[in-house]
Write a protein that holds these residues in place. Structure first.
Motif, PDB file in Angstrom:
ATOM      1  N   LEU A 248       0.811  -1.221   0.000  1.00  0.00           N
ATOM      2  CA  LEU A 248       0.000   0.000   0.000  1.00  0.00           C
ATOM      3  C   LEU A 248       0.843   1.269   0.000  1.00  0.00           C
ATOM      4  O   LEU A 248       0.313   2.371  -0.155  1.00  0.00           O
ATOM      5  CB  LEU A 248      -0.942  -0.004   1.204  1.00  0.00           C
ATOM      6  N   GLY A 249       2.165   1.105   0.193  1.00  0.00           N
ATOM      7  CA  GLY A 249       3.048   2.259   0.112  1.00  0.00           C
ATOM      8  C   GLY A 249       2.891   3.244   1.249  1.00  0.00           C
ATOM      9  O   GLY A 249       3.119   4.445   1.076  1.00  0.00           O
ATOM     10  N   ARG A 250       2.504   2.756   2.416  1.00  0.00           N
ATOM     11  CA  ARG A 250       2.416   3.645   3.573  1.00  0.00           C
ATOM     12  C   ARG A 250       2.764   2.872   4.836  1.00  0.00           C
ATOM     13  O   ARG A 250       2.575   1.667   4.924  1.00  0.00           O
ATOM     14  CB  ARG A 250       1.029   4.274   3.702  1.00  0.00           C
ATOM     15  N   LEU A 251       3.327   3.595   5.833  1.00  0.00           N
ATOM     16  CA  LEU A 251       3.734   2.973   7.079  1.00  0.00           C
ATOM     17  C   LEU A 251       2.585   2.976   8.064  1.00  0.00           C
ATOM     18  O   LEU A 251       1.809   3.930   8.142  1.00  0.00           O
ATOM     19  CB  LEU A 251       4.933   3.722   7.678  1.00  0.00           C
ATOM     20  N   PHE A 252       2.469   1.893   8.799  1.00  0.00           N
ATOM     21  CA  PHE A 252       1.468   1.799   9.855  1.00  0.00           C
ATOM     22  C   PHE A 252       2.200   1.906  11.186  1.00  0.00           C
ATOM     23  O   PHE A 252       2.693   0.921  11.726  1.00  0.00           O
ATOM     24  CB  PHE A 252       0.693   0.486   9.734  1.00  0.00           C
ATOM     25  N   ASN A 253       2.304   3.128  11.671  1.00  0.00           N
ATOM     26  CA  ASN A 253       3.113   3.410  12.858  1.00  0.00           C
ATOM     27  C   ASN A 253       2.271   3.263  14.118  1.00  0.00           C
ATOM     28  O   ASN A 253       1.657   4.213  14.594  1.00  0.00           O
ATOM     29  CB  ASN A 253       3.708   4.819  12.777  1.00  0.00           C
ATOM     30  N   PHE A 254       2.205   2.063  14.631  1.00  0.00           N
ATOM     31  CA  PHE A 254       1.537   1.855  15.906  1.00  0.00           C
ATOM     32  C   PHE A 254       2.381   0.920  16.746  1.00  0.00           C
ATOM     33  O   PHE A 254       3.130   0.094  16.250  1.00  0.00           O
ATOM     34  CB  PHE A 254       0.122   1.300  15.726  1.00  0.00           C
ATOM     35  N   SER A 255       2.243   1.074  18.024  1.00  0.00           N
ATOM     36  CA  SER A 255       3.035   0.283  18.967  1.00  0.00           C
ATOM     37  C   SER A 255       2.142  -0.719  19.666  1.00  0.00           C
ATOM     38  O   SER A 255       0.984  -0.430  19.979  1.00  0.00           O
ATOM     39  CB  SER A 255       3.693   1.201  19.997  1.00  0.00           C
ATOM     40  N   ARG A 256       2.679  -1.911  19.915  1.00  0.00           N
ATOM     41  CA  ARG A 256       1.925  -2.901  20.670  1.00  0.00           C
ATOM     42  C   ARG A 256       1.625  -2.408  22.083  1.00  0.00           C
ATOM     43  O   ARG A 256       0.696  -2.881  22.735  1.00  0.00           O
ATOM     44  CB  ARG A 256       2.704  -4.219  20.737  1.00  0.00           C
ATOM     45  N   SER A 257       2.408  -1.466  22.555  1.00  0.00           N
ATOM     46  CA  SER A 257       2.188  -0.944  23.906  1.00  0.00           C
ATOM     47  C   SER A 257       0.878  -0.159  23.992  1.00  0.00           C
ATOM     48  O   SER A 257       0.336   0.027  25.081  1.00  0.00           O
ATOM     49  CB  SER A 257       3.359  -0.058  24.337  1.00  0.00           C
ATOM     50  N   CYS A 258       0.385   0.322  22.821  1.00  0.00           N
ATOM     51  CA  CYS A 258      -0.886   1.052  22.813  1.00  0.00           C
ATOM     52  C   CYS A 258      -2.074   0.111  23.070  1.00  0.00           C
ATOM     53  O   CYS A 258      -3.145   0.534  23.457  1.00  0.00           O
ATOM     54  CB  CYS A 258      -1.084   1.747  21.463  1.00  0.00           C
ATOM     55  N   PHE A 259      -1.842  -1.157  22.825  1.00  0.00           N
ATOM     56  CA  PHE A 259      -2.838  -2.203  23.008  1.00  0.00           C
ATOM     57  C   PHE A 259      -4.157  -1.801  22.362  1.00  0.00           C
ATOM     58  O   PHE A 259      -4.206  -1.581  21.162  1.00  0.00           O
ATOM     59  CB  PHE A 259      -2.973  -2.537  24.503  1.00  0.00           C
ATOM     60  N   TRP A 260      -5.244  -1.689  23.122  1.00  0.00           N
ATOM     61  CA  TRP A 260      -6.574  -1.531  22.522  1.00  0.00           C
ATOM     62  C   TRP A 260      -6.952  -0.067  22.284  1.00  0.00           C
ATOM     63  O   TRP A 260      -8.085   0.205  21.878  1.00  0.00           O
ATOM     64  CB  TRP A 260      -7.621  -2.169  23.428  1.00  0.00           C
ATOM     65  N   GLU A 261      -6.053   0.854  22.545  1.00  0.00           N
ATOM     66  CA  GLU A 261      -6.384   2.276  22.421  1.00  0.00           C
ATOM     67  C   GLU A 261      -6.963   2.593  21.041  1.00  0.00           C
ATOM     68  O   GLU A 261      -6.349   2.315  20.009  1.00  0.00           O
ATOM     69  CB  GLU A 261      -5.131   3.121  22.662  1.00  0.00           C
ATOM     70  N   GLY A 262      -8.150   3.182  21.026  1.00  0.00           N
ATOM     71  CA  GLY A 262      -8.785   3.595  19.779  1.00  0.00           C
ATOM     72  C   GLY A 262      -9.520   2.492  19.040  1.00  0.00           C
ATOM     73  O   GLY A 262     -10.115   2.741  17.992  1.00  0.00           O
ATOM     74  N   LEU A 263      -9.506   1.264  19.563  1.00  0.00           N
ATOM     75  CA  LEU A 263     -10.189   0.150  18.912  1.00  0.00           C
ATOM     76  C   LEU A 263     -11.488  -0.174  19.636  1.00  0.00           C
ATOM     77  O   LEU A 263     -11.570  -0.090  20.865  1.00  0.00           O
ATOM     78  CB  LEU A 263      -9.305  -1.100  18.891  1.00  0.00           C
ATOM     79  N   SER A 264     -12.495  -0.541  18.876  1.00  0.00           N
ATOM     80  CA  SER A 264     -13.764  -1.011  19.445  1.00  0.00           C
ATOM     81  C   SER A 264     -14.363  -1.991  18.451  1.00  0.00           C
ATOM     82  O   SER A 264     -14.454  -1.687  17.256  1.00  0.00           O
ATOM     83  CB  SER A 264     -14.718   0.155  19.704  1.00  0.00           C
TER      84      SER A 264
END
Length: 491
Positions: A248-264
């Motif tokens: 897709l030509g883009r970086l997905f910058n997320f950390s496992r330390s964020c865990f469920w933040e922003g997910l539902s």
């Protein structure tokens, strides 16, 4: 130096390459040895790469690494492509989309996605077979005997049978079988409706079908530009994330330390969202087991802190306009097959009508019993709708499918919808018609034959990062993915 081809993922291999604990040539040798052992029984590959050629490429990637020229995050990692991805003839692999009509076709250059992968340093080990019947031809992928003490045909995860516990699923079966069987850590697949979702869940894999239209599909066999999207299959969520960044030509910058933040996540009721018995027969007890383990997964995620709602209720996708075939037939005839044929500088067919004629003239190979009909091809050949009419059908279906899903996202205040991997939500028109990204994760395996099953996940358009974040956290909480046993292999 050696590694377990059934469990080692691409990220692990890349770390070993960076640590100079292994070379790409050695990695390729391990996978080629596994192919030699089990490909005669599994028939996952329709066109393996020439051994000397692929080893030469691997050694070239090793030399580049030695000189500090790293092409990408999966530099020197092997991958298998579904037989729908055009590869230049100089690589020594054919591209037939599983059709005898394209045997001998020659391409002077790679398709756009094939070239993107090569430019990123990946090594193509071969082209994956497709299932018993696809839109243009006939090929067979048998698949993996997941049960070590296999003693009857019902225990084949991918067979010529059509019941829900033995059927391979969709046309990307060869890609799924190749990864699960340890032929490669990664594979590329494509999906119109269900051809990434079903094979990946039935092989215990992580997979992603990105938003329709997000990638350049030049040099790729597709049925329809409206539904089709190519995507990766792998043994781990992290592998899917890295390969998706390349695609897709883009970086997905997320950390496992964020865990469920922003997910539902909203989980649909598996007792309602399951395949009709008229569509596929289930072995006694499998339906109950899959519901129980689905609910156990929901409980484990809730205990792990995942913000979720269960059960949520969605409109039946049967309310959608019944326009899938007219759209597919028109696109196939007027857009997709002409574009695929233009990928070759030598090709014996020039149109859908040519393919129909070829199959009739070569029926012994192209139309063997019981597959003596080519109704879809003839339906496409006889498609007479005007482009404006088809465009209106596309707009109506997309709007209706998105309205169903958007209503659920908004009403339940979730950003991911989850359902059983065999759910009509994902393998019929709702997710496909919307063009939204779809992902899969494994849950477990059936008691009676060890065949895996899993979840499908849907997010809004261009929200692949939401799915990828969930997949990586899910992998930390869920049971380990099922690994096949090769005590006995039966055809």
């Amino acid at each position: 130096m050696t590694f377990n081809v059934l469990t080692t993922n691409a990220v692990d291999l890349q770390q070993r390459l960076e640590g100079k604990n292994i070379t790409s040539a050695q990695i390729v040798e391990e996978y080629l040895a596994q192919i030699d052992r089990y490909e005669p029984a599994l028939n996952a590959l329709i066109s393996p790469a020439p051994r000397e050629r692929v080893l030469e490429i691997a050694k070239a990637r090793d030399e580049e690494r030695r000189k500090g020229r790293i092409r990408g995050p999966f530099h020197g990692i092997p991958i298998i492509l579904k037989d729908s991805f055009v590869t230049a003839s100089e690589l020594g692999m054919s591209t037939t989309a599983g059709s005898y009509a394209f045997v001998g076709a020659k391409a002077s250059k790679n398709g756009a996605i094939t070239q993107r992968l090569i430019d990123a340093g990946l090594i193509i080990l071969g082209k994956a077979n497709m299932t018993v019947r696809n839109f243009v031809g006939l090929t067979v992928t048998l698949g993996i005997c997941w049960h070590e003490n296999d003693h009857d045909d019902a225990r084949l995860v991918c067979s010529r049978r059509s019941d829900s516990v033995a059927a391979p699923g969709g046309s990307s079966t060869g890609s799924a079988v190749a990864v699960a069987a340890g032929f490669s850590p990664l594979a590329m697949a494509t999906e119109t409706i269900g051809s990434i979702v079903t094979p990946s869940t039935r092989a215990g894999l992580y997979a992603l079908k990105p938003t329709t239209g997000a990638q350049d599909t030049t040099g790729l066999y597709t049925m329809t530009e409206f539904f089709d999207s190519p995507g990766p299959m792998a043994k781990s969520a992290s592998d899917i994330r890295v390969l998706s960044e390349i695609l897709l030509g883009r970086l997905f910058n997320f950390s496992r330390s964020c865990f469920w933040e922003g997910l539902s996540v909203g989980f649909l009721d598996p007792k309602i969202w399951s395949m009709s018995p008229d569509f596929c027969t289930q072995f006694e007890g499998t339906a109950e087991q899959m519901v129980n383990e689905y609910e156990e997964t929901v409980s484990a995620l809730r205990s792990g802190g995942c913000p979720l709602k269960y059960p949520i209720h969605c409109k039946d996708p049967s309310v959608l306009p019944n326009t899938i075939l007219p759209i597919a037939y028109w696109d196939f005839k007027n857009v997709c097959i002409p574009r695929f044929i233009r990928s070759f500088h030598e090709c014996s067919v020039t149109s859908v009508a040519d393919i129909v004629k070829f199959n009739k003239e070569n029926s012994e190979k192209s139309l063997p019993a019981p597959f003596v009909q080519q109704n879809d091809l003839e339906g496409a050949m006889n498609s007479i709708e005007e482009e404006e009419q088809i465009n209106q059908l596309k707009q109506d279906l997309r709007r209706a499918a998105r309205d169903i899903l958007n209503d659920l996202f908004d009403k339940e205040k979730v950003n991911i919808l989850a359902a059983p991997g065999d759910s009509p939500l994902c393998v019929h028109a709702s997710a496909a018609g919307s063009g939204y990204p779809v992902a899969t994760v494994p849950i477990g395996k059936l008691h009676y034959n060890d065949r895996p099953f899993g979840l499908c996940l849907v997010a809004r358009a261009e929200k692949e990062e939401t799915l990828l974040r969930f997949m990586e956290v899910y992998e930390q909480i869920a049971k380990p993915r099922p690994v096949p046993k090769f005590g006995k292999v039966k055809i």
